[in-house]
Design an enzyme around this catalytic site. Structure first.
Site, PDB file in Angstrom:
ATOM      1  N   HIS A   1       0.814  -4.500   1.055  1.00 30.24           N
ATOM      2  CA  HIS A   1       1.247  -5.864   1.306  1.00 30.24           C
ATOM      3  C   HIS A   1       2.639  -5.831   1.931  1.00 30.24           C
ATOM      4  O   HIS A   1       3.252  -4.765   2.064  1.00 30.24           O
ATOM      5  CB  HIS A   1       1.244  -6.690   0.023  1.00 30.24           C
ATOM      6  CG  HIS A   1      -0.133  -7.094  -0.420  1.00 30.24           C
ATOM      7  ND1 HIS A   1      -0.907  -7.979   0.292  1.00 30.24           N
ATOM      8  CD2 HIS A   1      -0.869  -6.708  -1.490  1.00 30.24           C
ATOM      9  CE1 HIS A   1      -2.070  -8.138  -0.323  1.00 30.24           C
ATOM     10  NE2 HIS A   1      -2.078  -7.375  -1.400  1.00 30.24           N
TER      11      HIS A   1
ATOM     12  N   ASP B   1       4.961  -9.564   7.375  1.00 32.96           N
ATOM     13  CA  ASP B   1       3.743 -10.192   7.878  1.00 32.96           C
ATOM     14  C   ASP B   1       3.971 -11.017   9.136  1.00 32.96           C
ATOM     15  O   ASP B   1       3.195 -10.917  10.097  1.00 32.96           O
ATOM     16  CB  ASP B   1       3.141 -11.105   6.803  1.00 32.96           C
ATOM     17  CG  ASP B   1       2.358 -10.323   5.758  1.00 32.96           C
ATOM     18  OD1 ASP B   1       2.185  -9.099   5.933  1.00 32.96           O
ATOM     19  OD2 ASP B   1       1.937 -10.919   4.760  1.00 32.96           O
TER      20      ASP B   1
END
Length: 387
Positions: A137, A167
């Site tokens: 992540h 991200d």
């Protein structure tokens, strides 16, 4: 007030994008391309529950798209996706390495069917990384890039900056830029290509300044001891009496002088601004001064003063504040206040022409546009896994 444009507009009008549903960077890149006018169709997983469909609808990052629900594990779903890809300008996927190949959507296979296709691959570690198959992540990619170690104060330890850097900046922005660049090159060569984008590589590139400073020996590895990582008294965030915070970025000498004047620190020399030995004591003095008054008092004191001092706003305040943002910086789409498409184009303004879709909301409409007849559409809709 809702600011939805009835027809696509922006510099990418006419570009057809197929987005295979994913998390994080791929939908962010899809939003950017859609905001700029591209016709982005997301292929969502068939058989989603009512809750899952509602969550997708409420995700404002999905704005501007249309959605087709296909079972990509079935031969009919794979064939439909391949047929759509063969007519598209761009395909985006964010699977772990090897998954697209197992779904019959390998890059080479797609480019053979559509030599003009720009195939954007987004992964965490990169298609050729030694650990390419491992999950991860945002926080993991930040950690491996070295950036996480630089974020925080001397006492706090590393502080994760939500998902902004990995991200969205390192992943989604990089992918969107790469896709647009490949489309520009295709206008000359007539050929598509494969883009191997990774969150790790894109995030690491955001640290280019610190990498250079480290090589020159001007970056101190201990957090909170450098000019821009809360080490300097003139570049820091300070708490006010009411628990609010004030951001100080008085880097240039003239701004630093104004900061000292408003704070009443007449005994501090501007010439000694970058004397690191004086920083810890001066930070404590400034912190005590700022803690003695409420945020509103300091905002008033610095009004009209060029010192690069700004109140720290929360998200809701930022979206409604009239002091800093242009009037159209935030707009209401589908009843949700959010950032408007940016940047602004003089001739081909960007816009949002539809809210976030329910997964599969536009299946019949889109499939018909991609040349499927009634029988084929009926079979695809019947083949979907319902829950």
């Amino acid at each position: 007030m809702t600011h939805l444009h009835p027809h696509p507009q922006g510099p990418l009008v006419g570009v057809r994008v197929v987005e295979l549903a994913a998390l994080g960077p791929v939908p962010f890149a899809g939003m950017l391309l859609s905001d700029m006018g591209a016709d982005v169709v997301r292929i969502d997983r068939a058989g989603l529950s009512v809750e899952q469909r509602a969550r997708a609808r409420n995700n404002v990052m999905n704005r501007g798209r249309r959605s087709v629900a296909l079972d990509l594990k079935s031969s009919s779903g794979q064939a439909a996706a391949h047929r759509m890809m063969a007519q598209a300008d761009v395909l985006m996927e964010g699977f772990r390495p090897g998954v697209a190949e197992r779904l019959g959507l390998a890059p080479q296979q797609c480019l053979e069917a559509n030599p003009r296709l720009v195939y954007g691959r987004m992964s965490g570690w990169g298609q050729a990384a030694p650990n390419r198959g491992e999950p991860g992540h945002d926080i993991n990619f930040l950690a491996a890039s070295g950036l996480l170690d630089t974020i925080g104060t001397e006492d706090s330890g590393p502080v994760p900056p939500l998902m902004y850097l990995g991200d969205f900046a390192g992943g989604g922005l990089t992918l969107a830029l790469a896709i647009v660049s490949a489309l520009v090159e295709r206008a000359t060569s007539g050929r598509g290509q494969v883009i191997d984008a990774s969150i790790l590589d894109g995030t690491a590139q955001l640290g280019i300044v610190v990498q250079g400073a480290t090589a020159r020996g001007t970056w101190h590895p201990q957090r909170g001891t450098n000019a821009f990582d809360t080490g300097a008294p003139y570049y820091n965030v300070y708490a006010c009496r009411d628990g609010r915070h004030l951001a100080v970025g008085a880097v240039e000498p003239e701004f630093y002088a104004n900061l000292l004047r408003v704070l009443g620190l007449t005994d501090i020399s501007v010439e000694g601004q970058n004397d690191r030995s004086s920083w810890p004591a001066l930070k404590l003095r400034i912190a005590e001064l700022i803690r003695s008054r409420d945020l509103a008092d300091w905002v008033a004191a610095f009004q009209g003063v060029e010192a690069c001092v700004t109140p720290v706003l929360d998200i809701d305040e930022a979206m409604r504040d009239q002091r800093f943002h242009t009037p159209d910086a935030y707009v209401d789409y589908d009843g949700v206040r959010q950032s408007a498409p940016t940047p602004r184009f003089s001739r081909t303004p960007s816009g949002v022409h539809r809210p976030s879709p329910l997964p599969g909301e536009h299946s019949e409409q889109v499939l018909r546009e991609y040349g499927f007849d009634d029988d084929a559409i009926g079979r695809l809709l019947d083949d979907r896994i319902e829950q």
